[in-house]
Design a protein around this motif. Structure first.
Motif, PDB file in Angstrom:
ATOM      1  N   GLY A 231     -11.391  10.380  -6.256  1.00  0.00           N
ATOM      2  CA  GLY A 231     -10.726  11.690  -6.271  1.00  0.00           C
ATOM      3  C   GLY A 231      -9.555  11.783  -5.328  1.00  0.00           C
ATOM      4  N   GLY A 232      -9.215  10.674  -4.710  1.00  0.00           N
ATOM      5  CA  GLY A 232      -8.102  10.634  -3.758  1.00  0.00           C
ATOM      6  C   GLY A 232      -8.585  10.416  -2.340  1.00  0.00           C
ATOM      7  N   LEU A 233      -7.787   9.670  -1.585  1.00  0.00           N
ATOM      8  CA  LEU A 233      -8.146   9.391  -0.190  1.00  0.00           C
ATOM      9  C   LEU A 233      -7.174  10.145   0.727  1.00  0.00           C
ATOM     10  CD1 LEU A 233      -8.621   5.491  -0.427  1.00  0.00           C
ATOM     11  CD2 LEU A 233     -10.333   7.285  -0.762  1.00  0.00           C
ATOM     12  N   ASN A 234      -7.728  10.865   1.681  1.00  0.00           N
ATOM     13  CA  ASN A 234      -6.850  11.569   2.626  1.00  0.00           C
ATOM     14  C   ASN A 234      -6.207  10.603   3.623  1.00  0.00           C
ATOM     15  OD1 ASN A 234      -7.168  14.080   1.469  1.00  0.00           O
ATOM     16  ND2 ASN A 234      -9.019  14.526   2.652  1.00  0.00           N
ATOM     17  N   VAL A 235      -6.798   9.435   3.792  1.00  0.00           N
ATOM     18  CA  VAL A 235      -6.133   8.351   4.520  1.00  0.00           C
ATOM     19  C   VAL A 235      -5.892   7.257   3.484  1.00  0.00           C
ATOM     20  CG1 VAL A 235      -6.334   6.633   6.351  1.00  0.00           C
ATOM     21  CG2 VAL A 235      -7.208   8.944   6.710  1.00  0.00           C
ATOM     22  N   PHE A 236      -4.632   7.047   3.146  1.00  0.00           N
ATOM     23  CA  PHE A 236      -4.343   6.128   2.041  1.00  0.00           C
ATOM     24  C   PHE A 236      -3.281   5.114   2.461  1.00  0.00           C
ATOM     25  CE2 PHE A 236      -0.393   8.204   0.524  1.00  0.00           C
ATOM     26  CZ  PHE A 236      -0.500   9.423   1.157  1.00  0.00           C
ATOM     27  N   TYR A 237      -3.063   4.130   1.588  1.00  0.00           N
ATOM     28  CA  TYR A 237      -2.365   2.917   2.014  1.00  0.00           C
ATOM     29  C   TYR A 237      -1.249   2.510   1.061  1.00  0.00           C
ATOM     30  CZ  TYR A 237      -6.567   2.679   4.815  1.00  0.00           C
ATOM     31  OH  TYR A 237      -7.582   2.998   5.684  1.00  0.00           O
ATOM     32  N   LEU A 238      -0.238   1.914   1.608  1.00  0.00           N
ATOM     33  CA  LEU A 238       0.721   1.158   0.807  1.00  0.00           C
ATOM     34  C   LEU A 238       0.334  -0.296   0.996  1.00  0.00           C
ATOM     35  CD1 LEU A 238       4.568   1.545   0.556  1.00  0.00           C
ATOM     36  CD2 LEU A 238       3.556  -0.702   0.903  1.00  0.00           C
ATOM     37  N   LEU A 239       0.013  -0.955  -0.104  1.00  0.00           N
ATOM     38  CA  LEU A 239      -0.438  -2.349  -0.039  1.00  0.00           C
ATOM     39  C   LEU A 239       0.591  -3.272  -0.699  1.00  0.00           C
ATOM     40  CD1 LEU A 239      -4.226  -1.954  -1.045  1.00  0.00           C
ATOM     41  CD2 LEU A 239      -3.208  -1.875   1.246  1.00  0.00           C
ATOM     42  N   LEU A 240       0.482  -4.562  -0.367  1.00  0.00           N
ATOM     43  CA  LEU A 240       1.406  -5.567  -0.909  1.00  0.00           C
ATOM     44  C   LEU A 240       0.672  -6.655  -1.690  1.00  0.00           C
ATOM     45  CD1 LEU A 240       3.688  -5.985   2.243  1.00  0.00           C
ATOM     46  CD2 LEU A 240       4.141  -4.593   0.219  1.00  0.00           C
ATOM     47  N   ASP A 241      -0.601  -6.490  -1.873  1.00  0.00           N
ATOM     48  CA  ASP A 241      -1.372  -7.455  -2.654  1.00  0.00           C
ATOM     49  C   ASP A 241      -2.554  -6.708  -3.261  1.00  0.00           C
ATOM     50  OD1 ASP A 241      -2.433  -9.838  -3.738  1.00  0.00           O
ATOM     51  OD2 ASP A 241      -1.716 -11.008  -2.030  1.00  0.00           O
TER      52      ASP A 241
END
Lengths: 293, 308
Positions: A231-241
């Motif tokens: 449902g969505g993460l309030n702490v979320f990430y930009l990932l490269l893999d």
């Protein structure tokens, strides 16, 4: 989603692995060394990586992961594809939080900021939440008998401050703010990275419509796209893999997905057992064995 | 695939395994006693009365083990009564989270213990002539019995559903845990009935108990096969963790499959192998050991999964 939910956007593309966030977290929350005995005999750290704690735990609420991709064969001199991926990990404060859902005492609760916090005076240490978290975030603290995890610096937020880790981050890899604003920032960042040739970038936690392909490392060429999780993460990430490279689940689920089916099938099997058991006693009577009385 | 290898261990080990095994035996015993009241006749009275004496003392042990396993044992009442600190859960003095099997299960086990107490007092009244006020009024009351049966079944299912509602490998891979735990709990109840019938030399009751043991073992076997097929379909290493690991594999094959299922299937399938009540007592005891091994294998399989 909680109105004006607060959270963090972690841009792993600019994380340098300095661990200022880990230190700030330990310092602000007065978290002890995980294994104090190990400090004395110099085995407290992993020793085989710059990743010094190895995992999140009841006393490591933030953990900087070092993922070392040293080409297809580290024995050869070819290190043209070598790279390190870093990721500062913590509780994701999921919109659908398994830990909170299964808590039988109300110790885990959703704060006014949309984060998931723990009433330490309510927790009984049953540890049900530990097995419910698909990320392995929350852990039982044997010294206190309760569970612990990142609480998004609830005390600082109540004073209109930012989280300690975000404040300490020297590269702005960790940004604190309103989740809606952070989502826009994340999407803009992915687009700018794609424009600069870094097509690997995507968002883990929310589906913001970005997609690309990995351009380095063992998964080079694989397609990636934004992933919405729980449902969505309030702490979320930009990932490269791929998520699994960062030891993140690709499609985690709430443990409650099994509740109704499990209870339903149990009831059906109980009915079958009941009828069979009744028949065992009835059949003997029908078989013509009269009662002794 | 919802199950991930990153989930940490809740460290539910021996105290929980023993507690929930005992709760399962108590619930199964109560349930079989109920079957005797519903479908049996006067010939089963001796065994049914003795079975009635068993669940309540067992249910006294269960909370002790569960409470000492808590990190904060002195706060165990927070499961039933809302702690003042849990303000988000509303003004009710009671704590009930319907999304949590542990929360609703706490109520079910508590209420079932009350029914077990009534059965205990009723059996004392019948067997020892104790004059217990009000209890005699419930004699032959089928509605009371049916509610008790439902609570016993829910208690049987509780620990299976509890571990099913997690993200642990093996535990959360299928939705058959509840059914499997009900079947093995009922099997343990029939095993207790076999021991009691054998010791009481209640030959006619033993006949029905043998049939019950056979069919309960057969149903458990079918569910176990479906469960293993579910683990295989999950394809996440959980099948190997349960069946091949040194930690739980032997308990699974020797205990759960061999003692709990094959022994009653083979022995009842060949009645000549079991001429007297002494053998029935032995079979019951072996099945109980097998059910304990089943519980052990299931609870510790999550550790085996994490280690793999």
């Amino acid at each position: 989603m909680t109105a004006n939910a607060k959270g963090m956007f972690v841009d792993t593309s600019i994380c340098t692995g300095c661990k200022a966030c880990q230190v700030a977290c330990k310092q602000w929350n007065e978290l002890p060394m995980e294994n104090e005995a190990a400090v004395r005999n110099h085995t407290a750290f992993t020793g085989d990586s710059y990743d010094n704690t190895g995992h999140l735990s009841a006393t490591n609420w933030r953990h900087v992961k070092f993922i070392e991709q040293i080409g297809p064969d580290p024995k050869t001199a070819d290190r043209s594809d070598a790279r390190w991926l870093m990721m500062s990990d913590s509780c994701k404060h999921c919109e659908q939080a398994g830990c909170l859902e299964v808590c039988p005492t109300g110790a885990l609760y959703r704060t006014q900021f949309g984060s998931v916090d723990i009433h330490q005076d309510v927790c009984i240490g049953c540890r049900y939440c530990v097995g419910a978290c698909p990320f392995g975030v929350i852990e039982h603290n044997k010294s206190t008998g309760r569970v612990n995890k990142c609480i998004l610096c609830q005390d600082r937020l109540e004073q209109s401050d930012t989280t300690a880790c975000a404040k300490a981050c020297p590269t702005s890899s960790i940004t604190f703010g309103n989740v809606d604003d952070l989502k826009k920032m994340a999407s803009d960042r992915v687009k700018s990275l794609h424009a600069a040739g870094q097509s690997s970038a995507y968002v883990y936690g929310w589906d913001l419509g970005n997609s690309g392909s990995i351009n380095a490392g063992p998964n080079k060429g694989a397609a990636v796209r934004d992933v919405e999780v729980l449902g969505g993460l309030n702490v979320f990430y930009l990932l490269l893999d791929k998520p699994e490279v960062y030891k993140l689940p690709t499609s985690p689920g709430l443990p409650q997905r099994n509740f109704a089916p499990s209870a339903g099938v149990a009831l059906i099997s109980a009915a079958v057992l009941g009828v069979t058991g009744l028949a065992a006693f009835r059949r003997r009577r029908i078989a013509g064995m009269p009662a002794a009385e | 695939m919802p199950i991930t290898p990153y989930v940490l261990q809740p460290e539910w080990e021996w105290p929980i395994t023993i507690a929930l095994f005992i709760a399962g035996v108590a619930a199964g015993t109560y349930s079989v006693m109920g079957l005797m009241h519903f479908a049996g006749d006067a010939r089963d009275r001796v065994v049914a009365d003795r079975l009635g004496l068993i669940p309540f003392p067992l249910m006294l042990i269960v909370p002790i083990l569960l409470i000492i396993d808590l990190g904060q044992p002195e706060r165990f009442l927070n499961l039933i009564f809302r702690s003042p600190g849990a303000v988000e859960r509303g003004p009710s003095p009671f704590m009930l989270n319907t999304n949590s099997p542990m929360s609703s299960g706490g109520y079910v086990i508590t209420i079932f213990a009350g029914f077990a107490l009534i059965a205990f007092l009723d059996s004392l009244r019948r067997t020892r002539g104790w004059n217990v006020p009000l209890v005699g009024m419930l004699e032959g009351n089928k509605v009371w019995l049916a509610i008790g049966e439902l609570l016993a079944i829910t208690t049987s299912a509780y620990s299976g559903v509890l571990i099913n509602v997690t993200n642990q490998g093996v535990w959360g891979d299928t939705f058959l845990m509840g059914a499997l735990f009900v079947a093995f709990s009922e099997l343990s109840g029939m095993a207790v009935a076999a021991i009691v019938a054998g010791r009481a030399k209640a030959l006619e009751t033993a006949l029905a108990v043998r049939t019950g043991l056979f069919w309960f073992a057969a149903i458990s076997a079918v569910l176990l096969v479906l469960f293993l097929a579910g683990l295989a379909a999950a394809n996440d290493g959980s099948l190997a963790a349960l069946t091949l690991s040194m930690l739980v594999g032997p308990a699974f094959w020797i205990g759960a499959v061999g003692l709990a299922i094959l022994v009653p299937l083979v022995v009842v399938g060949r009645p000549r192998m079991m001429p007297g009540p002494e053998r029935l007592t032995l079979i019951g005891a072996l099945v109980l050991v097998g059910v304990l091994a089943f519980r052990y294998a299931m609870f510790f399989s999550a550790i085996a999964y994490a280690a793999s």
